[in-house]
Design a protein around this motif. Structure first.
Motif, PDB file in Angstrom:
ATOM      1  N   TYR A   1     -13.986   6.443  -9.968  1.00  6.02           N
ATOM      2  CA  TYR A   1     -12.723   5.731 -10.115  1.00  6.02           C
ATOM      3  C   TYR A   1     -12.628   5.077 -11.479  1.00  6.02           C
TER       4      TYR A   1
ATOM      5  N   LYS B   1     -10.918   0.411  -8.901  1.00  4.67           N
ATOM      6  CA  LYS B   1     -12.090   0.313  -8.026  1.00  4.67           C
ATOM      7  C   LYS B   1     -11.909  -0.800  -7.002  1.00  4.67           C
ATOM      8  N   GLY B   2     -12.221  -0.483  -5.755  1.00  5.15           N
ATOM      9  CA  GLY B   2     -12.075  -1.454  -4.682  1.00  5.15           C
ATOM     10  C   GLY B   2     -10.675  -1.520  -4.101  1.00  5.15           C
ATOM     11  N   ARG B   3      -9.710  -0.901  -4.763  1.00  2.00           N
ATOM     12  CA  ARG B   3      -8.323  -0.897  -4.262  1.00  2.00           C
ATOM     13  C   ARG B   3      -7.860   0.494  -3.852  1.00  2.00           C
TER      14      ARG B   3
ATOM     15  N   ASN C   1      -4.236   0.481  -2.145  1.00  2.00           N
ATOM     16  CA  ASN C   1      -4.025  -0.831  -1.532  1.00  2.00           C
ATOM     17  C   ASN C   1      -3.936  -1.900  -2.612  1.00  2.00           C
ATOM     18  N   SER C   2      -3.450  -3.055  -2.219  1.00  2.00           N
ATOM     19  CA  SER C   2      -3.345  -4.196  -3.145  1.00  2.00           C
ATOM     20  C   SER C   2      -2.676  -3.776  -4.444  1.00  2.00           C
TER      21      SER C   2
ATOM     22  N   SER D   1       0.827  -1.203   0.000  1.00  2.00           N
ATOM     23  CA  SER D   1       0.000   0.000   0.000  1.00  2.00           C
ATOM     24  C   SER D   1       0.864   1.256   0.000  1.00  2.00           C
TER      25      SER D   1
ATOM     26  N   ASP E   1     -11.890   1.938 -13.706  1.00  2.00           N
ATOM     27  CA  ASP E   1     -12.319   0.578 -13.379  1.00  2.00           C
ATOM     28  C   ASP E   1     -11.227  -0.271 -12.739  1.00  2.00           C
ATOM     29  N   SER E   2     -10.001  -0.136 -13.202  1.00  2.00           N
ATOM     30  CA  SER E   2      -8.947  -1.031 -12.722  1.00  2.00           C
ATOM     31  C   SER E   2      -8.537  -0.759 -11.283  1.00  2.00           C
TER      32      SER E   2
ATOM     33  N   THR F   1      -8.739   4.602  -2.822  1.00  2.00           N
ATOM     34  CA  THR F   1      -9.748   5.471  -2.235  1.00  2.00           C
ATOM     35  C   THR F   1      -9.251   6.903  -2.250  1.00  2.00           C
TER      36      THR F   1
END
Length: 120
Positions: free
Chosen positions: A58, A63-65, A82-83, A15, A60-61, A67
């Motif tokens: 965001y 998103k979820g990682r 993150n990740s 991260s 697409d690539s 913020t």
């Protein structure tokens, strides 16, 4: 004036938290975006946050990682990543515009960029 910081070298899966500090008293009037440019490639949209912080978008690539967040009292915007993956390697730029958008050419103000390198 925008000053980006927080880049570095991390292993995949790790991260980083990027920060962008803005000078001036009109920071809250601007939507703030993060873009990135990999070597030999075009600058691409990563994330954007509205003036109030209530709306975010965001790529697409990420998103979820990733913020995006902002603190209008401190004139700063952050990108928590993150990740992380090797394909996230790029120079990351913060930018300001009075509209919430994802097209780099539409942004009026740019920071100097901070380099992010993800090792596999």
């Amino acid at each position: 004036q925008l000053q980006a910081s927080g880049g570095g070298l991390v292993q995949a899966g790790g991260s980083l938290r990027l920060s962008c500090a803005a000078s001036g008293r009109t920071f809250s009037s601007y939507a703030m975006g993060w873009f990135r440019q990999a070597p030999g490639k075009e600058r691409k949209f990563v994330a954007v946050i509205s003036q109030s912080g209530g709306t975010t978008y965001y790529e697409d690539s990420v998103k979820g990682r990733f913020t995006i967040s902002r603190d209008n009292a401190k004139n700063t915007v952050h990108l928590q990543m993150n990740s992380l993956k090797p394909e996230d390697t790029a120079v990351y730029y913060c930018a300001a515009d009075n509209r919430l958008g994802y097209v780099a050419d539409e942004y009026d103000y740019w920071g100097q960029g901070t380099e992010v390198t993800i090792s596999s």
